[in-house]
Design an enzyme around this catalytic site. Sequence first.
Site, mmCIF file in Angstrom:
data_model
loop_
_atom_site.group_PDB
_atom_site.id
_atom_site.type_symbol
_atom_site.label_atom_id
_atom_site.label_comp_id
_atom_site.label_asym_id
_atom_site.label_seq_id
_atom_site.Cartn_x
_atom_site.Cartn_y
_atom_site.Cartn_z
ATOM 1 N N PRO A 282 28.413 22.798 -8.488
ATOM 2 C CA PRO A 282 27.060 22.901 -7.934
ATOM 3 C C PRO A 282 26.181 24.022 -8.486
ATOM 4 O O PRO A 282 25.805 24.961 -7.773
ATOM 5 C CB PRO A 282 27.326 23.085 -6.440
ATOM 6 C CG PRO A 282 28.624 23.813 -6.398
ATOM 7 C CD PRO A 282 29.428 23.266 -7.553
ATOM 8 N N CYS A 283 25.795 23.893 -9.745
ATOM 9 C CA CYS A 283 24.923 24.911 -10.335
ATOM 10 C C CYS A 283 23.534 24.907 -9.688
ATOM 11 O O CYS A 283 22.791 25.876 -9.819
ATOM 12 C CB CYS A 283 24.835 24.749 -11.848
ATOM 13 S SG CYS A 283 24.340 23.133 -12.415
#
Length: 164
Positions: free
Chosen positions: A126-127
Amino acid sequence: MIKEYIVDYYSPIGVIEIIGTDKAISSILFTEREFPVNRVNEKTPEVLKECCKQLDEYFNGERLVFSFPYLIDGTEFQRNVWNELIAVPYAKTKSYKDMAILIGNVKAVRAVGKANGKNKLSIVIPCHRIIGSNGELIGYAGGLWRKEWLLDHEQSVVSYSTEL
């Protein structure tokens, strides 16, 4: 040579191209196509079908963590950053500076940003949960509007579940 398969997943924020083998997913990236081109068929491996199912659950607010097998392919530094990204809780954010501290190099803020940009497993790693130190949304390969949508989506799921 290992055979790769491609499936397009139609999400609320655009078409996502999923690439994988019969054993694991190697890429989940947004496209700028309006409609899916690569559809699930009888030759599509189960792992790609499972990825689509779990993305459905994520977008429906039913899944907070992904469990299908995926490959993390990058440098040691990139893998360290991506492993820290996986640890960022659903609906929470950290800054690029926070991430640099977590990997043990406070001066690596820009390198952390670069590693985020090389992440091929959008949403799963989850950047989108990484923001500027000032709280601003910066740097998302899928587009800042998608980053904002994903963060708002996760917040609304958490808010809804705490109201129950």
